[in-house]
Design an enzyme around this catalytic site. Structure first.
Site, PDB file in Angstrom:
ATOM      1  CG  HIS A  55      -1.570  -1.398   1.513  1.00 25.36           C
ATOM      2  ND1 HIS A  55      -2.735  -1.552   0.751  1.00 25.36           N
ATOM      3  CD2 HIS A  55      -1.476  -2.473   2.550  1.00 25.36           C
ATOM      4  CE1 HIS A  55      -3.258  -2.797   1.024  1.00 25.36           C
ATOM      5  NE2 HIS A  55      -2.248  -3.095   2.095  1.00 25.36           N
ATOM      6  CB  SER A  78      -0.366   0.471  -4.383  1.00 20.73           C
ATOM      7  OG  SER A  78      -1.358   0.540  -3.002  1.00 20.73           O
ATOM      8  CB  SER A  83      -4.334   0.782  -0.280  1.00 22.18           C
ATOM      9  OG  SER A  83      -3.503   0.272  -1.326  1.00 22.18           O
ATOM     10  CG  ASP A 131       0.511  -5.810   2.194  1.00 20.53           C
ATOM     11  OD1 ASP A 131       0.001  -6.748   2.566  1.00 20.53           O
ATOM     12  OD2 ASP A 131       0.625  -5.094   2.718  1.00 20.53           O
ATOM     13  CD  GLU A 192       3.589  -5.332   6.263  1.00 24.30           C
ATOM     14  OE1 GLU A 192       4.996  -5.327   6.180  1.00 24.30           O
ATOM     15  OE2 GLU A 192       3.135  -4.565   7.198  1.00 24.30           O
ATOM     16  CG  ASN A 217       1.310 -11.694   9.450  1.00 28.03           C
ATOM     17  OD1 ASN A 217       0.731 -10.671   9.572  1.00 28.03           O
ATOM     18  ND2 ASN A 217       0.731 -12.763  10.029  1.00 28.03           N
ATOM     19  CE  LYS A 222       2.136  -7.051   9.577  1.00 32.55           C
ATOM     20  NZ  LYS A 222       0.699  -7.388   9.136  1.00 32.55           N
ATOM     21  CG  ASP A 226      -0.077  -4.072  10.739  1.00 23.96           C
ATOM     22  OD1 ASP A 226      -1.185  -4.192  10.422  1.00 23.96           O
ATOM     23  OD2 ASP A 226       0.946  -3.668   9.963  1.00 23.96           O
ATOM     24  CG  ASN A 227      -1.794  -8.253  11.567  1.00 20.57           C
ATOM     25  OD1 ASN A 227      -0.919  -7.555  11.347  1.00 20.57           O
ATOM     26  ND2 ASN A 227      -2.155  -9.498  11.236  1.00 20.57           N
ATOM     27  CB  CYS A 231      -7.723  -3.453  12.632  1.00 21.08           C
ATOM     28  SG  CYS A 231      -6.881  -4.303  11.194  1.00 21.08           S
ATOM     29  CG  HIS A 337      -4.463  -8.818   1.256  1.00 15.80           C
ATOM     30  ND1 HIS A 337      -3.550  -7.993   1.809  1.00 15.80           N
ATOM     31  CD2 HIS A 337      -4.132  -9.118   0.017  1.00 15.80           C
ATOM     32  CE1 HIS A 337      -2.864  -7.426   0.672  1.00 15.80           C
ATOM     33  NE2 HIS A 337      -2.816  -8.380  -0.175  1.00 15.80           N
ATOM     34  CG  HIS A 387      -2.909  -0.168  10.482  1.00 21.32           C
ATOM     35  ND1 HIS A 387      -4.155  -0.446  10.429  1.00 21.32           N
ATOM     36  CD2 HIS A 387      -2.624  -1.444  10.472  1.00 21.32           C
ATOM     37  CE1 HIS A 387      -4.640  -1.653  10.449  1.00 21.32           C
ATOM     38  NE2 HIS A 387      -3.545  -2.411  10.462  1.00 21.32           N
ATOM     39  CB  SER A 395       4.581  -3.288  10.362  1.00 20.61           C
ATOM     40  OG  SER A 395       3.526  -3.540  11.105  1.00 20.61           O
ATOM     41  CD  GLN A 399       8.238  -6.207   5.002  1.00 18.14           C
ATOM     42  OE1 GLN A 399       9.220  -6.472   4.379  1.00 18.14           O
ATOM     43  NE2 GLN A 399       7.059  -6.536   4.531  1.00 18.14           N
TER      44      GLN A 399
HETATM   45  P1  NAI Z   1      -6.094 -14.734  11.727  1.00 15.78           P
HETATM   46  O1  NAI Z   1      -5.999 -16.084  10.850  1.00 15.78           O
HETATM   47  O2  NAI Z   1      -5.373 -14.378  13.009  1.00 15.78           O
HETATM   48  O3  NAI Z   1      -7.647 -14.410  11.691  1.00 15.78           O
HETATM   49  C1  NAI Z   1      -8.492 -15.000  10.888  1.00 15.78           C
HETATM   50  C2  NAI Z   1      -9.880 -15.663  11.890  1.00 15.78           C
HETATM   51  O4  NAI Z   1     -10.868 -15.630  10.713  1.00 15.78           O
HETATM   52  C3  NAI Z   1      -9.249 -16.902  12.266  1.00 15.78           C
HETATM   53  O5  NAI Z   1      -9.477 -16.870  13.667  1.00 15.78           O
HETATM   54  C4  NAI Z   1     -10.227 -17.904  11.590  1.00 15.78           C
HETATM   55  O6  NAI Z   1     -10.586 -18.909  12.448  1.00 15.78           O
HETATM   56  C5  NAI Z   1     -11.654 -17.207  11.211  1.00 15.78           C
HETATM   57  N1  NAI Z   1     -12.219 -17.455  10.189  1.00 15.78           N
HETATM   58  C6  NAI Z   1     -11.835 -18.122   8.983  1.00 15.78           C
HETATM   59  N2  NAI Z   1     -12.768 -18.638   8.336  1.00 15.78           N
HETATM   60  C7  NAI Z   1     -13.701 -17.858   8.797  1.00 15.78           C
HETATM   61  C8  NAI Z   1     -15.533 -17.916   8.447  1.00 15.78           C
HETATM   62  N3  NAI Z   1     -15.752 -18.670   7.394  1.00 15.78           N
HETATM   63  N4  NAI Z   1     -16.148 -17.425   9.368  1.00 15.78           N
HETATM   64  C9  NAI Z   1     -15.675 -16.795  10.606  1.00 15.78           C
HETATM   65  N5  NAI Z   1     -14.452 -16.920  10.848  1.00 15.78           N
HETATM   66  C10 NAI Z   1     -13.581 -17.317  10.010  1.00 15.78           C
HETATM   67  O7  NAI Z   1      -5.481 -13.588  10.504  1.00 15.78           O
HETATM   68  P2  NAI Z   1      -5.398 -12.063  10.866  1.00 15.78           P
HETATM   69  O8  NAI Z   1      -4.036 -11.724  10.935  1.00 15.78           O
HETATM   70  O9  NAI Z   1      -6.367 -11.582  11.565  1.00 15.78           O
HETATM   71  O10 NAI Z   1      -5.619 -11.487   9.305  1.00 15.78           O
HETATM   72  C11 NAI Z   1      -6.838 -11.521   8.879  1.00 15.78           C
HETATM   73  C12 NAI Z   1      -6.925 -10.910   7.278  1.00 15.78           C
HETATM   74  O11 NAI Z   1      -6.580  -9.499   7.632  1.00 15.78           O
HETATM   75  C13 NAI Z   1      -5.993 -11.479   6.402  1.00 15.78           C
HETATM   76  O12 NAI Z   1      -6.385 -11.391   5.102  1.00 15.78           O
HETATM   77  C14 NAI Z   1      -4.682 -10.400   6.608  1.00 15.78           C
HETATM   78  O13 NAI Z   1      -3.643 -10.353   5.231  1.00 15.78           O
HETATM   79  C15 NAI Z   1      -5.578  -9.224   6.417  1.00 15.78           C
HETATM   80  N6  NAI Z   1      -4.950  -8.017   7.526  1.00 15.78           N
HETATM   81  C16 NAI Z   1      -5.604  -6.817   6.849  1.00 15.78           C
HETATM   82  C17 NAI Z   1      -4.965  -5.758   7.525  1.00 15.78           C
HETATM   83  C18 NAI Z   1      -5.712  -4.351   7.501  1.00 15.78           C
HETATM   84  O14 NAI Z   1      -4.908  -3.255   7.684  1.00 15.78           O
HETATM   85  N7  NAI Z   1      -6.801  -4.145   6.482  1.00 15.78           N
HETATM   86  C19 NAI Z   1      -3.930  -5.805   8.613  1.00 15.78           C
HETATM   87  C20 NAI Z   1      -3.374  -7.024   8.779  1.00 15.78           C
HETATM   88  C21 NAI Z   1      -3.846  -8.053   8.134  1.00 15.78           C
END
Ligand code: NAI
Length: 466
Positions: A55, A78, A83, A131, A192, A217, A222, A226-227, A231, A337, A387, A395, A399
């Site tokens: 991003h 990006s 983003s 990322d 990332e 990650n 991280k 960050d996550n 958020c 993502h 963020h 984070s 990197q």
């Molecule tokens: P994580 O693996 O810690 O959490 C995902 C959760 O979703 C897990 O607990 C899993 O059991 C649950 N899950 C999976 N399928 C499901 C369903 N059908 N219904 C309900 N729950 C379900 O992963 P994390 O780190 O929380 O990342 C989640 C997403 O967010 C990823 O795609 C990551 O790349 C993205 N992300 C986005 C950020 C942003 O700024 N928007 C920042 C960091 C990560």
């Protein structure tokens, strides 16, 4: 000499505004600034040609300038079509660093920009900073197609794949053999986010990972910051900037209670919403319940929800049936993502009314309306500015350390996925304490011996979960 026009940005005249915000961000990114002080003279990234796909925000601009100060040559795009902060991209382009990023770019442009980050004058990139894994995917898929696996790009199943496959075909037609050559040149990738890391582990298991990878990650500093805390600030920010809706008292459903889900649920609760959580993992479901959230299924919760946010990294989490069952003017968004968490494709034949960039009202045949944020792409970066700098500093410090490690010591690593050692994780945290006025307790040698660690750390065993 770099070509002075080797960039694509929305408006280069935004560079001055971008620079002012960059100057402020530097004061909130102590980890990156400490790395500049520590390594600025030694320049451990000299010779590294980094293709960056992340991003293109103000915080990323500080990352880019840190990589450059440490000796790297950098080209950037990006990793999401919505983003980019155009003033950040302009500020970077104005310094002569090639950047290809426009908020609201098309998917075709997105993949052509991904292509351009590899096109260094010297013949190609030798490092990837990714990322979500798209830059890595582009090179690895293109190389496999060149080696005869044409079927990989034969049948696109959605518009993303259509654009990616078209770009791969175009590059192969223009410069046959380029992907394979480029793949050989890569010494390693640092990734990332959770989704990109999942892709890397899947590639490794299938024997398709041709170079070492560092999973940034899963540094504690991280994903647990960050996550989660990122958020916690940026989810509600995105919903407010998009809709100005009153959140207090509303029913909000958060799908997924991993790191992003935990931060997102806390964000909505902090704004006064009544928050429900869905989960498929019993451990995370139990955590959510014991944090005081009602744990429900989306089938039961969707009809009563005012706001539904998916955070899972999984696909088809909010289905067309869920959206049909929602009440009038429910708000739907994704902070994971990729946009396939929501079945956006199934909405395409309905009536869309664009309210403003990245905010659409969709009308169902029974006249029920729904507000969709960022067309289902991550809303904290599409509808707000992602963020805050401070958490991105943690984070991005990981990197930079990961890039140094793979560039300087890549030969020590096999074609697998690694995490940074714990002493570096602790170092990243330590670099962020002073800014917050944290006064860390120093334990005595006797205490350290009693719990079986060194007084200088690492302070926890590998299996400790924080
Ligand atoms: P994580 O693996 O810690 O959490 C995902 C959760 O979703 C897990 O607990 C899993 O059991 C649950 N899950 C999976 N399928 C499901 C369903 N059908 N219904 C309900 N729950 C379900 O992963 P994390 O780190 O929380 O990342 C989640 C997403 O967010 C990823 O795609 C990551 O790349 C993205 N992300 C986005 C950020 C942003 O700024 N928007 C920042 C960091 C990560």
């Amino acid at each position: 000499m770099a070509d002075p026009k080797d960039y694509v940005v929305a408006d280069i005249s935004l560079a001055e505004f971008g620079r002012k915000e960059l100057d402020i961000a530097e004061t909130e990114m102590p980890g990156l600034m400490a790395l500049r002080a520590e390594y600025g003279d030694a320049k451990p990234l000299t010779g590294a040609r980094i293709a960056g796909s992340l991003h293109m925000t103000i915080q990323t601009a500080v990352l880019i300038e840190t990589l450059k100060e440490l000796g790297a040559d950098v080209r950037w795009a990006s990793c999401n079509i919505f983003s980019t902060q155009d003033h950040a991209a302009a500020a970077i382009a104005a310094t002569g660093t090639p950047v290809f990023a426009v908020k609201g770019e098309t998917l075709e442009e997105y993949w052509s920009y991904t292509d351009r980050i590899f096109r260094f004058e010297e013949g190609g990139a030798n490092m990837i900073l990714d990322d979500g894994g798209d830059a890595t995917l582009y090179i690895l898929m293109g190389a496999r197609v060149e080696e005869g696996e044409d079927d990989l790009i034969a049948n696109p199943t959605n518009e993303e794949e259509e654009a990616l496959f078209a770009q791969i075909k175009k590059r192969i037609a223009e410069t046959p053999g380029w992907f394979v050559k480029q793949r050989h040149m890569i010494k390693g990738v640092t990734e990332e986010t959770t989704t990109g890391v999942n892709r890397l582990y899947q590639m490794m298991e299938k024997g398709h990972l041709p170079f070492p990878a560092i999973n940034v990650n899963d540094s504690v500093t991280k994903s647990k910051f960050d996550n989660k805390y990122g958020c916690k600030e940026s989810l509600v920010d995105g919903i407010r900037r998009a809709t100005d809706t009153m959140m207090a008292g509303k029913v909000a459903v958060v799908c997924g209670y991993g790191d992003v889900g935990k931060g997102s649920a806390a964000s909505l609760r902090g704004a006064g919403a009544r928050v429900q959580v869905t989960e498929i993992d019993p451990i995370c479901a139990l955590q959510a319940a014991m944090d005081g959230y009602e744990v429900v299924t989306l089938d039961e919760a969707a009809p009563n929800a005012d706001i539904v946010i998916t955070t899972t990294g999984n696909k088809d989490v909010i289905t067309i049936d869920h959206m049909r069952s929602m009440k009038d003017m429910a708000i739907v968004g994704n902070i994971g993502h990729f946009d396939n968490e929501i079945q956006v494709a199934a909405l395409r034949n309905l009536k869309w009314t664009n309210i403003k960039p990245q905010v659409d009202m969709i009308t169902f045949p029974d006249d029920t309306r729904m507000i969709l944020l960022s067309e289902g792409r991550l809303l904290n970066l599409g509808n707000a500015t992602g963020h805050p700098s401070f958490v991105m500093s943690a984070s991005f410090t990981n990197q930079v350390l990961a890039q140094i490690e793979l560039w300087a010591h890549g030969d020590k690593y096999g074609n697998e996925v690694y995490v940074l050692p714990k002493h570096l994780d602790e170092k990243v945290a330590r670099l962020h304490l002073e800014k917050l006025g944290v006064n860390l307790t120093q334990m005595s040698d006797e205490q350290a011996a009693y719990i079986g660690v060194s007084p200088q750390g690492p302070y926890k065993a590998e299996h400790y979960r924080y």
